[in-house]
Design an enzyme around this catalytic site. Structure first.
Site, short mmCIF file in Angstrom:
data_model
loop_
_atom_site.label_atom_id
_atom_site.label_comp_id
_atom_site.label_asym_id
_atom_site.label_seq_id
_atom_site.Cartn_x
_atom_site.Cartn_y
_atom_site.Cartn_z
N GLN A 11 -38.99 13.92 6.11
CA GLN A 11 -39.41 16.02 5.88
C GLN A 11 -39.51 17.04 6.32
O GLN A 11 -39.26 18.02 6.39
CB GLN A 11 -39.49 15.79 4.28
CG GLN A 11 -38.63 15.22 3.89
CD GLN A 11 -38.54 15.22 1.70
OE1 GLN A 11 -38.30 15.74 1.64
NE2 GLN A 11 -39.89 14.60 0.98
N TYR A 126 -50.69 3.83 -2.94
CA TYR A 126 -50.54 4.68 -1.64
C TYR A 126 -51.51 6.00 -1.74
O TYR A 126 -51.87 6.01 -0.29
CB TYR A 126 -48.94 5.06 -2.39
CG TYR A 126 -48.35 6.55 -1.41
CD1 TYR A 126 -48.05 6.77 -0.52
CD2 TYR A 126 -48.99 7.78 -2.06
CE1 TYR A 126 -47.97 8.26 0.11
CE2 TYR A 126 -48.37 8.85 -1.14
CZ TYR A 126 -48.53 8.82 -0.18
OH TYR A 126 -47.79 10.65 0.17
N LYS A 130 -53.63 6.72 1.79
CA LYS A 130 -53.78 8.64 2.53
C LYS A 130 -55.24 8.02 2.35
O LYS A 130 -55.52 8.78 3.25
CB LYS A 130 -52.51 8.76 1.30
CG LYS A 130 -51.45 8.85 1.59
CD LYS A 130 -50.93 8.96 2.91
CE LYS A 130 -51.12 10.56 3.41
NZ LYS A 130 -50.26 10.61 4.71
N TRP A 151 -45.89 16.61 -3.43
CA TRP A 151 -43.99 17.40 -4.67
C TRP A 151 -43.75 17.86 -3.34
O TRP A 151 -42.67 19.15 -3.76
CB TRP A 151 -44.12 17.74 -5.98
CG TRP A 151 -45.19 17.54 -6.91
CD1 TRP A 151 -46.08 16.71 -7.11
CD2 TRP A 151 -44.93 18.11 -8.13
NE1 TRP A 151 -46.31 16.67 -8.36
CE2 TRP A 151 -45.43 17.48 -8.90
CE3 TRP A 151 -43.97 18.93 -9.14
CZ2 TRP A 151 -45.90 17.24 -10.62
CZ3 TRP A 151 -43.50 18.66 -10.38
CH2 TRP A 151 -44.71 18.27 -11.13
N1 NAP Z 1 -42.81 13.32 -0.10
C1 NAP Z 1 -43.42 13.98 -0.60
O1 NAP Z 1 -43.66 14.14 -2.41
C2 NAP Z 1 -45.26 13.69 -0.12
C3 NAP Z 1 -46.16 14.82 -1.59
C4 NAP Z 1 -47.69 14.38 -0.79
C5 NAP Z 1 -47.73 14.46 0.91
N2 NAP Z 1 -47.61 14.08 1.90
C6 NAP Z 1 -47.28 13.70 3.03
O2 NAP Z 1 -46.83 14.33 3.54
C7 NAP Z 1 -45.95 14.15 4.94
C8 NAP Z 1 -45.64 14.34 5.70
O3 NAP Z 1 -44.44 13.76 4.29
P1 NAP Z 1 -42.66 13.54 4.37
O4 NAP Z 1 -42.06 13.69 2.78
O5 NAP Z 1 -41.99 14.59 5.77
O6 NAP Z 1 -42.25 11.38 4.61
P2 NAP Z 1 -41.39 11.28 4.74
O7 NAP Z 1 -39.81 11.26 5.26
O8 NAP Z 1 -41.25 9.75 4.75
O9 NAP Z 1 -41.21 11.02 6.48
C9 NAP Z 1 -42.39 9.86 7.79
C10 NAP Z 1 -41.59 9.56 8.35
O10 NAP Z 1 -42.67 8.37 9.15
C11 NAP Z 1 -41.51 7.39 9.77
N3 NAP Z 1 -42.74 5.98 9.75
C12 NAP Z 1 -42.97 5.61 8.96
N4 NAP Z 1 -43.94 4.30 9.93
C13 NAP Z 1 -43.84 4.43 11.36
C14 NAP Z 1 -44.57 3.97 11.80
N5 NAP Z 1 -44.72 2.78 12.05
N6 NAP Z 1 -43.93 4.89 14.06
C15 NAP Z 1 -43.30 6.02 13.04
N7 NAP Z 1 -43.14 6.38 12.22
C16 NAP Z 1 -42.90 6.26 11.04
C17 NAP Z 1 -40.79 7.60 9.09
O11 NAP Z 1 -40.15 6.91 9.16
P3 NAP Z 1 -38.62 5.53 8.68
O12 NAP Z 1 -37.99 7.07 7.92
O13 NAP Z 1 -37.35 5.73 9.60
O14 NAP Z 1 -39.66 4.84 8.33
C18 NAP Z 1 -40.47 9.52 8.88
O15 NAP Z 1 -39.33 9.51 9.59
C19 NAP Z 1 -47.13 12.55 5.06
O16 NAP Z 1 -48.31 11.99 5.39
C20 NAP Z 1 -46.66 12.32 3.54
O17 NAP Z 1 -48.56 10.95 2.97
C21 NAP Z 1 -45.61 13.82 0.72
#
Ligand code: NAP
Length: 288
Positions: A11, A126, A130, A151
């Site tokens: 995302q 999770y 983190k 979120w």
């Molecule tokens: N989503 C939320 O609501 C939320 C809330 C608070 C904080 N955050 C943090 O914000 C950040 C961005 O979140 P997001 O929602 O953009 O995450 P996301 O959409 O789940 O994207 C994470 C990406 O990391 C890739 N990935 C996973 N394992 C990997 C590996 N071993 N090597 C290389 N790439 C890998 C995934 O690939 P695959 O899809 O192919 O596995 C995915 O494309 C993260 O640090 C998350 O913890 C998110």
């Protein structure tokens, strides 16, 4: 200046990719799991050493919060081991690191928005992985920033906004929790903020924590109502308590982050959640 973005198909990574063209002064490289598995330390080391980015933005993570409860080793590997390894490589290559973390590091029992200095108390696999990721980075004495966000939603991947639109259309009746309060974050806004602060982060000599979400505070119930209303989807929403909607992972009941530090340090303003939701929904409607 060369910027490497990991998790480039997620995302936040996709939102950064969309905006990258507005910043011709930077050379961007976006990579994801299909290009390089970040758990493969030797390969990651060689890749970063060869590309030599000035800044690495690590958007990669294991974000399946409920699945992590039964898959803790995989979550620990991506959310803790990988950031620690990236921090080590960044320190050795003089690369600034921008890493993303989560509001879930807090237990949500506060009565006021969380400051960066508030004590943490993660309450799920999770969240613990983190937090461990944050700590591994801090141990490496690498320069850069960790941004805790919450979120997160966008036009890309799976998220609450897209799920509510889909389920709302399909079912016409939804039950959504009203007793978990927080602030949504449009990934496009967070991506813009990251790109705007790059010129300052490049001069950072320490690792610092910041909080970023959109402005405003709501419950998931309020958020669902707004998503459906702004999408023009006719659907009844029943407010339910968390106890009526059990999930494998515990969520913090109150996870509002105080954003004063990031706003003051970088002189940025943050959009109101509803304005950003309108933007995202307009983009989703346009791509139908
Ligand atoms: N989503 C939320 O609501 C939320 C809330 C608070 C904080 N955050 C943090 O914000 C950040 C961005 O979140 P997001 O929602 O953009 O995450 P996301 O959409 O789940 O994207 C994470 C990406 O990391 C890739 N990935 C996973 N394992 C990997 C590996 N071993 N090597 C290389 N790439 C890998 C995934 O690939 P695959 O899809 O192919 O596995 C995915 O494309 C993260 O640090 C998350 O913890 C998110």
């Amino acid at each position: 200046m060369k910027i490497l973005v990991t998790g480039g198909d997620g995302q936040l990574g996709s939102s950064l990719k969309k905006l990258a063209g507005d910043y011709p002064e930077y050379v961007f490289k976006f990579i994801d799991l299909k290009d390089l598995d970040l758990t493969d330390f030797p390969k990651v080391y060689s890749f970063i050493e060869a590309f030599r980015p000035e800044i690495l933005v690590n958007c990669a993570a294991y974000t399946a919060v409920d699945k992590a409860e039964s898959d803790p080793d995989a979550a620990m590997s991506v959310n803790a081991d990988v950031p620690g390894d990236l921090a080590k490589i960044c320190r050795e290559t003089g690369t600034r690191l921008i890493h993303l973390s989560t509001d879930y590091v807090f237990d949500g029992k506060s009565y006021r928005p969380y400051l960066e200095t508030d004590p943490v108390n993660p309450d799920s696999v999770y969240a613990r992985t983190k937090l461990e990721g944050e700590n591994r980075i801090l141990e490496q004495s690498v320069s850069g920033i960790i941004i805790r966000t919450a979120w997160l939603y966008s036009e890309y991947g799976q998220n609450f906004v897209k799920t509510i639109r889909k389920k709302g259309e399909e079912l016409g009746k939804l039950r959504v929790v009203y007793d978990q309060t927080g602030s949504p974050t449009y990934a496009g806004d967070l991506a813009r903020a990251i790109l705007e602060i790059l010129p300052e982060v490049i001069n950072f000599q320490t690792m610092e924590l910041f909080h970023y979400t959109n402005e405003g505070v709501i419950s998931w119930y309020d958020f669902a109502k707004a998503i459906l209303e702004l999408s023009g989807i006719s659907c009844t929403v029943e407010p339910v308590g968390t106890r009526a909607y059990p999930t494998p992972a515990t969520r913090p009941p109150y996870s509002v982050l105080d954003k004063t530090k990031i706003k003051e340090r970088f002189d940025i303003s943050i959009p109101y959640w509803k304005d950003s939701l309108k933007e995202c929904i307009a983009n989703l409607n346009a791509s139908r």
